[in-house]
Enzyme design. Structure first.
Site, short mmCIF file in Angstrom:
data_model
loop_
_atom_site.label_atom_id
_atom_site.label_comp_id
_atom_site.label_asym_id
_atom_site.label_seq_id
_atom_site.Cartn_x
_atom_site.Cartn_y
_atom_site.Cartn_z
N LYS A 31 -10.24 67.82 50.73
CA LYS A 31 -8.99 67.30 50.17
C LYS A 31 -8.21 68.44 49.54
O LYS A 31 -8.72 69.16 48.67
CB LYS A 31 -9.25 66.23 49.11
CG LYS A 31 -7.95 65.63 48.55
CD LYS A 31 -8.20 64.71 47.39
CE LYS A 31 -8.36 65.45 46.08
NZ LYS A 31 -7.08 65.94 45.52
N ASP A 58 -3.44 65.36 50.16
CA ASP A 58 -3.20 64.40 49.07
C ASP A 58 -1.94 64.80 48.30
O ASP A 58 -2.02 65.35 47.20
CB ASP A 58 -4.42 64.37 48.16
CG ASP A 58 -4.31 63.30 47.07
OD1 ASP A 58 -3.54 62.34 47.26
OD2 ASP A 58 -4.99 63.44 46.04
N LYS A 60 0.67 62.51 47.71
CA LYS A 60 1.20 61.34 46.99
C LYS A 60 2.73 61.27 47.07
O LYS A 60 3.43 61.18 46.05
CB LYS A 60 0.74 61.35 45.53
CG LYS A 60 -0.77 61.32 45.35
CD LYS A 60 -1.14 61.30 43.88
CE LYS A 60 -2.65 61.22 43.67
NZ LYS A 60 -3.35 62.47 44.03
N ASP A 63 9.47 58.77 47.25
CA ASP A 63 10.91 59.02 47.20
C ASP A 63 11.57 57.91 48.00
O ASP A 63 10.92 56.93 48.40
CB ASP A 63 11.23 60.40 47.77
CG ASP A 63 12.45 61.04 47.08
OD1 ASP A 63 13.51 60.36 47.06
OD2 ASP A 63 12.35 62.18 46.59
N THR A 114 -6.94 57.04 39.06
CA THR A 114 -8.20 56.80 38.36
C THR A 114 -8.19 57.33 36.93
O THR A 114 -9.13 57.09 36.17
CB THR A 114 -9.38 57.42 39.13
OG1 THR A 114 -9.09 58.78 39.43
CG2 THR A 114 -9.63 56.66 40.41
N GLY A 203 -14.87 66.03 43.55
CA GLY A 203 -14.33 67.35 43.23
C GLY A 203 -15.21 68.14 42.30
O GLY A 203 -16.16 68.80 42.72
N ARG A 204 -14.91 68.06 41.00
CA ARG A 204 -15.55 68.93 40.02
C ARG A 204 -17.08 68.87 39.97
O ARG A 204 -17.72 69.90 39.73
CB ARG A 204 -14.95 68.68 38.64
CG ARG A 204 -13.58 69.32 38.47
CD ARG A 204 -12.82 68.80 37.26
NE ARG A 204 -12.32 67.44 37.47
CZ ARG A 204 -11.53 66.81 36.62
NH1 ARG A 204 -11.16 67.40 35.50
NH2 ARG A 204 -11.10 65.60 36.90
#
Length: 229
Positions: A31, A58, A60, A63, A114, A203-204
């Protein structure tokens, strides 16, 4: 399909490539978000994609419909496996994004970050619970022709039940014992898959580990064990 997508959240191309190389043996995809894209742009995405893993872009997007459609068209040469837009942009915007995307790209709508919980919704003037808000936006996404949604593990089971053919991307994944950090609605990888997740975004817990390869290998092994049991 390997559901583990590793979130490479860094503006640095060398670190991104090193991290991608470290996890590629066990990851189903990578990602890349705003932090990376703002610094490295399309060329950075191409360099990471050259390692051979599917890319979840990603961004997002949110508009007016025409602007989002043009943005998706501009991103099409990158051939992302997954692309995000914001569900709150409304049905017309969501439909425009899907029509502009390459056929192989799954366009999914971000429902509720989240990092937000019920208290944050009250602050925003939204009277629904997180689960009800996710459900409402999921219906809008489905009616707009999208492939699925992004939601937390707390909502994915209900979303899967209402939309059996949907594609569900679940961020905020934390292995048992991992730090929650700025996430408020988190679940373990096994629980998210059991409840209907199609993709797990981690991720982390992986990228901040001393040995990312060992951590993702352990997560992958735990999921295989869960399936066998």
């Amino acid at each position: 399909m390997n559901p583990i997508f590793v979130a490479i959240d860094t503006p640095d191309i060398d670190r991104a490539l090193d991290m991608a190389e470290a996890v590629r043996a066990y990851a189903g995809g990578l990602k890349l978000g705003l932090e990376f894209f703002s610094a490295q742009g399309p060329e950075g995405v191409r360099r990471v994609a050259a390692l051979g893993l599917p890319i979840f872009l990603d961004l997002k997007l949110h508009d007016i419909p025409n602007t989002v459609a043009k943005a998706v068209e501009a991103l099409a040469p990158l051939a992302p496996a997954i692309l995000t837009v914001h569900a709150i942009g409304g049905q017309e915007m969501l439909g425009a994004a899907k029509r502009a995307a390459p056929p192989a790209t799954k366009v999914v709508a971000v429902t509720l970050l989240t990092s937000l919980d019920a208290g944050d919704l009250v602050d925003l003037g939204i009277a629904r619970s997180p689960a009800d808000q996710v459900g409402r936006l999921a219906w809008i996404a489905r009616d707009a022709g999208l492939d699925g949604i992004v939601c937390s593990g707390a909502e994915v089971a209900k979303a899967k039940s209402a939309w059996p053919e949907g594609f569900f991307v679940v961020p905020g994944i934390r292995p048992a014992g991992a730090e929650v950090a700025d996430q408020k609605r988190v679940v373990t990888p096994a629980r998210a898959l059991e409840d209907g997740a199609s993709v797990l975004v981690i991720g982390r817990p992986i990228t901040a580990a001393a040995d990312p390869s060992a951590v993702i290998a352990e997560i992958a092994a735990s999921l295989k064990t869960e399936v066998i049991e």
